[in-house]
Scaffold this motif. Structure first.
Motif, PDB file in Angstrom:
ATOM      1  N   VAL A 346      31.241  31.103  41.272  1.00 20.63           N
ATOM      2  CA  VAL A 346      30.806  30.946  39.884  1.00 20.63           C
ATOM      3  C   VAL A 346      29.916  29.725  39.677  1.00 20.63           C
ATOM      4  O   VAL A 346      29.278  29.605  38.613  1.00 20.63           O
ATOM      5  CB  VAL A 346      32.023  30.859  38.940  1.00 20.63           C
ATOM      6  N   LYS A 347      29.862  28.808  40.625  1.00 25.84           N
ATOM      7  CA  LYS A 347      28.950  27.669  40.466  1.00 25.84           C
ATOM      8  C   LYS A 347      27.500  28.040  40.764  1.00 25.84           C
ATOM      9  O   LYS A 347      26.597  27.227  40.539  1.00 25.84           O
ATOM     10  CB  LYS A 347      29.391  26.514  41.351  1.00 25.84           C
ATOM     11  N   SER A 348      27.284  29.256  41.256  1.00 26.92           N
ATOM     12  CA  SER A 348      25.929  29.728  41.520  1.00 26.92           C
ATOM     13  C   SER A 348      25.330  30.321  40.242  1.00 26.92           C
ATOM     14  O   SER A 348      26.041  30.967  39.462  1.00 26.92           O
ATOM     15  CB  SER A 348      25.944  30.783  42.627  1.00 26.92           C
ATOM     16  N   PRO A 349      24.029  30.148  39.992  1.00 21.79           N
ATOM     17  CA  PRO A 349      23.418  30.711  38.773  1.00 21.79           C
ATOM     18  C   PRO A 349      23.056  32.186  38.903  1.00 21.79           C
ATOM     19  O   PRO A 349      22.644  32.799  37.914  1.00 21.79           O
ATOM     20  CB  PRO A 349      22.150  29.866  38.599  1.00 21.79           C
ATOM     21  N   GLU A 350      23.206  32.778  40.082  1.00 27.01           N
ATOM     22  CA  GLU A 350      22.821  34.177  40.276  1.00 27.01           C
ATOM     23  C   GLU A 350      23.851  35.118  39.651  1.00 27.01           C
ATOM     24  O   GLU A 350      25.057  34.917  39.800  1.00 27.01           O
ATOM     25  CB  GLU A 350      22.687  34.493  41.768  1.00 27.01           C
ATOM     26  N   PRO A 351      23.421  36.161  38.938  1.00 29.58           N
ATOM     27  CA  PRO A 351      24.376  37.093  38.294  1.00 29.58           C
ATOM     28  C   PRO A 351      25.279  37.806  39.292  1.00 29.58           C
ATOM     29  O   PRO A 351      26.458  38.048  39.005  1.00 29.58           O
ATOM     30  CB  PRO A 351      23.470  38.070  37.538  1.00 29.58           C
ATOM     31  N   ASN A 352      24.741  38.166  40.459  1.00 31.96           N
ATOM     32  CA  ASN A 352      25.563  38.847  41.448  1.00 31.96           C
ATOM     33  C   ASN A 352      26.679  37.945  41.970  1.00 31.96           C
ATOM     34  O   ASN A 352      27.814  38.401  42.202  1.00 31.96           O
ATOM     35  CB  ASN A 352      24.710  39.341  42.608  1.00 31.96           C
ATOM     36  N   MET A 353      26.406  36.677  42.151  1.00 32.72           N
ATOM     37  CA  MET A 353      27.445  35.754  42.613  1.00 32.72           C
ATOM     38  C   MET A 353      28.507  35.535  41.535  1.00 32.72           C
ATOM     39  O   MET A 353      29.704  35.435  41.842  1.00 32.72           O
ATOM     40  CB  MET A 353      26.805  34.430  43.009  1.00 32.72           C
ATOM     41  N   ILE A 354      28.074  35.485  40.283  1.00 35.76           N
ATOM     42  CA  ILE A 354      29.054  35.343  39.196  1.00 35.76           C
ATOM     43  C   ILE A 354      29.928  36.594  39.102  1.00 35.76           C
ATOM     44  O   ILE A 354      31.151  36.510  38.884  1.00 35.76           O
ATOM     45  CB  ILE A 354      28.325  35.078  37.872  1.00 35.76           C
ATOM     46  N   ALA A 355      29.312  37.774  39.292  1.00 30.31           N
ATOM     47  CA  ALA A 355      30.106  39.009  39.298  1.00 30.31           C
ATOM     48  C   ALA A 355      31.093  39.011  40.462  1.00 30.31           C
ATOM     49  O   ALA A 355      32.250  39.455  40.306  1.00 30.31           O
ATOM     50  CB  ALA A 355      29.177  40.220  39.375  1.00 30.31           C
ATOM     51  N   ARG A 356      30.663  38.512  41.621  1.00 29.90           N
ATOM     52  CA  ARG A 356      31.597  38.399  42.750  1.00 29.90           C
ATOM     53  C   ARG A 356      32.733  37.429  42.419  1.00 29.90           C
ATOM     54  O   ARG A 356      33.881  37.639  42.819  1.00 29.90           O
ATOM     55  CB  ARG A 356      30.855  37.930  43.996  1.00 29.90           C
ATOM     56  N   GLY A 357      32.413  36.358  41.692  1.00 25.19           N
ATOM     57  CA  GLY A 357      33.451  35.396  41.331  1.00 25.19           C
ATOM     58  C   GLY A 357      34.507  36.005  40.426  1.00 25.19           C
ATOM     59  O   GLY A 357      35.717  35.820  40.643  1.00 25.19           O
ATOM     60  N   PHE A 358      34.081  36.760  39.395  1.00 22.43           N
ATOM     61  CA  PHE A 358      35.062  37.400  38.524  1.00 22.43           C
ATOM     62  C   PHE A 358      35.809  38.517  39.248  1.00 22.43           C
ATOM     63  O   PHE A 358      37.001  38.746  38.982  1.00 22.43           O
ATOM     64  CB  PHE A 358      34.371  37.951  37.277  1.00 22.43           C
ATOM     65  N   GLY A 359      35.134  39.214  40.162  1.00 24.89           N
ATOM     66  CA  GLY A 359      35.848  40.205  40.965  1.00 24.89           C
ATOM     67  C   GLY A 359      36.895  39.564  41.856  1.00 24.89           C
ATOM     68  O   GLY A 359      37.995  40.101  42.032  1.00 24.89           O
ATOM     69  N   THR A 360      36.588  38.401  42.419  1.00 26.24           N
ATOM     70  CA  THR A 360      37.576  37.672  43.228  1.00 26.24           C
ATOM     71  C   THR A 360      38.751  37.212  42.383  1.00 26.24           C
ATOM     72  O   THR A 360      39.904  37.271  42.824  1.00 26.24           O
ATOM     73  CB  THR A 360      36.898  36.467  43.895  1.00 26.24           C
ATOM     74  N   ALA A 361      38.481  36.762  41.169  1.00 28.89           N
ATOM     75  CA  ALA A 361      39.572  36.375  40.263  1.00 28.89           C
ATOM     76  C   ALA A 361      40.453  37.565  39.921  1.00 28.89           C
ATOM     77  O   ALA A 361      41.691  37.440  39.842  1.00 28.89           O
ATOM     78  CB  ALA A 361      38.993  35.754  38.996  1.00 28.89           C
ATOM     79  N   ALA A 362      39.849  38.745  39.730  1.00 26.00           N
ATOM     80  CA  ALA A 362      40.646  39.941  39.461  1.00 26.00           C
ATOM     81  C   ALA A 362      41.513  40.306  40.661  1.00 26.00           C
ATOM     82  O   ALA A 362      42.684  40.692  40.502  1.00 26.00           O
ATOM     83  CB  ALA A 362      39.723  41.101  39.099  1.00 26.00           C
ATOM     84  N   VAL A 363      40.959  40.170  41.855  1.00 30.01           N
ATOM     85  CA  VAL A 363      41.760  40.436  43.062  1.00 30.01           C
ATOM     86  C   VAL A 363      42.918  39.445  43.165  1.00 30.01           C
ATOM     87  O   VAL A 363      44.036  39.809  43.561  1.00 30.01           O
ATOM     88  CB  VAL A 363      40.864  40.381  44.317  1.00 30.01           C
ATOM     89  N   LEU A 364      42.679  38.196  42.797  1.00 31.63           N
ATOM     90  CA  LEU A 364      43.751  37.198  42.810  1.00 31.63           C
ATOM     91  C   LEU A 364      44.862  37.565  41.833  1.00 31.63           C
ATOM     92  O   LEU A 364      46.059  37.454  42.157  1.00 31.63           O
ATOM     93  CB  LEU A 364      43.170  35.824  42.474  1.00 31.63           C
ATOM     94  N   LEU A 365      44.486  38.022  40.639  1.00 25.84           N
ATOM     95  CA  LEU A 365      45.496  38.467  39.678  1.00 25.84           C
ATOM     96  C   LEU A 365      46.314  39.645  40.209  1.00 25.84           C
ATOM     97  O   LEU A 365      47.548  39.669  40.100  1.00 25.84           O
ATOM     98  CB  LEU A 365      44.826  38.849  38.357  1.00 25.84           C
ATOM     99  N   LEU A 366      45.636  40.622  40.788  1.00 30.09           N
ATOM    100  CA  LEU A 366      46.343  41.782  41.326  1.00 30.09           C
ATOM    101  C   LEU A 366      47.236  41.400  42.494  1.00 30.09           C
ATOM    102  O   LEU A 366      48.344  41.931  42.653  1.00 30.09           O
ATOM    103  CB  LEU A 366      45.333  42.852  41.761  1.00 30.09           C
ATOM    104  N   LEU A 367      46.789  40.444  43.314  1.00 28.71           N
ATOM    105  CA  LEU A 367      47.607  39.985  44.437  1.00 28.71           C
ATOM    106  C   LEU A 367      48.865  39.291  43.945  1.00 28.71           C
ATOM    107  O   LEU A 367      49.967  39.509  44.483  1.00 28.71           O
ATOM    108  CB  LEU A 367      46.782  39.052  45.326  1.00 28.71           C
ATOM    109  N   VAL A 368      48.733  38.469  42.920  1.00 31.33           N
ATOM    110  CA  VAL A 368      49.902  37.787  42.360  1.00 31.33           C
ATOM    111  C   VAL A 368      50.883  38.786  41.765  1.00 31.33           C
ATOM    112  O   VAL A 368      52.107  38.687  41.963  1.00 31.33           O
ATOM    113  CB  VAL A 368      49.454  36.755  41.305  1.00 31.33           C
ATOM    114  N   LEU A 369      50.367  39.789  41.037  1.00 30.95           N
ATOM    115  CA  LEU A 369      51.247  40.815  40.474  1.00 30.95           C
ATOM    116  C   LEU A 369      51.955  41.593  41.573  1.00 30.95           C
ATOM    117  O   LEU A 369      53.138  41.944  41.440  1.00 30.95           O
ATOM    118  CB  LEU A 369      50.433  41.761  39.589  1.00 30.95           C
ATOM    119  N   ALA A 370      51.259  41.875  42.683  1.00 29.69           N
ATOM    120  CA  ALA A 370      51.898  42.588  43.791  1.00 29.69           C
ATOM    121  C   ALA A 370      53.005  41.756  44.430  1.00 29.69           C
ATOM    122  O   ALA A 370      54.083  42.269  44.749  1.00 29.69           O
ATOM    123  CB  ALA A 370      50.845  42.961  44.835  1.00 29.69           C
TER     124      ALA A 370
END
Length: 433
Positions: A346-370
């Motif tokens: 998310v520290k990158s200004p590129e939209p694709n990197m920011i999308a990867r950052g939020f996707g990684t955060a979603a994976v972290l949430l799902l991992l914690v729930l699992a």
């Protein structure tokens, strides 16, 4: 004459119940004598709101919404969605207290207001959780549908590459390895310390409890600096996944100790006394009585510690390093985790990197729930509750015992008669002269 008939009827009922118990081994359903039976009315639902209560609630809600709309649109120069909700909630509390006070006393007004405040707090907290999860999933919806996002690393992908290239496999594996090492150290050490604080006690126990309380408020950056100096500078001389696991352990350990300490205090003392009265040792009492009774609470303590450790970023940034390749050796080379990968994306200004950052955060949430679901399945049963396998094993053991006890006893073999050895007669003595 009627008294005699009633006594005969009750005796017949008691005889029938006794025969039922002797036949099938189950206690019979107690029956009330005919002259004592009374017709009971319908059960009252205590948690169901009455018509007046619903009128007060809906009337206060409608009045607060109408007045807030007038204030923000006509009477006052107010604007903003947050301010609108705050003013509407305050007006709702005022109108609700006024409507309740018309038909009830002061104590009832206080009770209704506190009920509304507590229910509102629960709704706000649950709404905040839903907002965080939904916002993360919506912002990461562009990266999550790609299969390569879970099976590839960022070794060959850059900031300008599309989402169909690169992934976070190295971060997922790194997080699992680091939290696995931290849990391997934290669970036995934290629960053992909590058992020492409750079962042993003493002056040293007070000192340990004070240190655990102080470490609970320890900033995560301080834990990272401590591990950086004590492990990296003195022992390994490089950032690694093991050093990051040590930093996570420092953050998880005080939470597990304090939560387990509170849970073990809730175990009734008469359970320990009953175990000691049966001749059990202290270790056997702790292992077979105290820990199984507090199992559900101990799992909750582990969940709290895991939630604190798996989301740490600053101590991992100082101890694990940043890498874009997969590293399976926690003792050599940098190993990135999911929170650190989110920070790097998310520290990158590129939209694709920011999308990867939020996707990684979603994976972290799902991992914690699992992880939480697995922990609940393992330790969510209450004390004394058996699994299906344990229940079948107990039933098989009971059947074996019943079959063994129903066997006729074998007759004892006749024992041979024991011959007594002949005793020598004493020699006759000569008469004294």
């Amino acid at each position: 004459m009627s008294t005699t008939v009633d006594s005969i009827d009750s005796a017949a009922v008691d005889t029938a119940e006794l025969e039922q118990v002797l036949d099938d081994g189950r206690p019979a359903r107690t029956s009330t004598p005919r002259h004592d039976r009374t017709d009971s009315g319908p059960r009252r639902r205590l948690r169901t709101a009455t018509l007046d209560q619903r009128f007060d609630l809906l009337g206060a809600l409608a009045a607060s919404l109408a007045l807030t709309t007038l204030l923000f649109g006509w009477f006052l120069p107010l604007s903003g969605a947050v301010g609108w909700f705050v003013v509407a909630f305050l007006l709702f509390i005022g109108f609700y207290a006024l409507l309740v006070a018309i038909r009830s006393d002061r104590q009832d007004v206080k009770d209704r207001i506190m009920t509304v405040l507590l229910a509102s707090a629960g709704v706000i907290l649950f709404g905040a959780l839903i907002f965080v999860v939904a916002y993360t999933l919506i912002r990461g919806r562009e990266a999550l549908p790609h299969l390569n996002f879970f099976t590839e690393t960022m070794e060959l992908a850059g900031p300008l590459d599309p989402l169909s290239l690169g992934g976070i496999l190295h971060a997922i594996v790194g997080s699992l390895i680091q939290i696995g090492i931290a849990l391997t150290i934290t669970i036995p050490l934290g629960i053992t310390t909590a058992v020492f604080l409750n079962e042993i006690g003493g002056r040293f126990a007070r000192f340990v409890r004070t240190i655990a309380d102080a470490m609970t408020a320890l900033p995560s950056i301080v834990a990272g600096l401590f591990v950086y100096v004590a492990v990296i500078q003195l022992i390994t001389h490089q950032r690694s996944g093991f050093a990051a696991a040590m930093a996570i352990t420092v953050m998880m350990l005080p939470i597990v100790i304090r939560a387990s300490d509170v849970v073990l205090r809730l175990v009734p003392g008469n359970l320990r006394e009953a175990s000691y009265a049966l001749g059990s040792t202290r270790w056997a009492t702790v292992w077979h009585v105290v820990l199984p009774t507090a199992r559900s609470g101990l799992v909750t303590a582990i969940i709290l510690g895991t939630a604190r450790g798996i989301g740490e970023t600053s101590p991992v940034l100082l101890t694990s390093g940043v890498t874009s390749v997969l590293n399976l050796n926690p003792f050599s080379g940098p190993m990135i985790s999911l929170p650190l990968q989110v920070f790097d994306f998310v520290k990158s200004p590129e939209p694709n990197m920011i999308a990867r950052g939020f996707g990684t955060a979603a994976v972290l949430l799902l991992l914690v729930l699992a992880l939480f679901a697995v922990a609940r399945v393992i330790g969510g049963r209450g004390p004394g509750q058996l699994t299906d396998r344990q229940r079948r094993r107990v039933s098989a053991a009971s059947a074996d015992d019943l079959q063994r006890m129903s066997r006729p006893l074998a007759p004892e073999p006749p024992q041979p008669a024991q011959t007594q050895p002949a005793t020598a007669l004493p020699a006759p003595q000569e008469p004294a002269s």
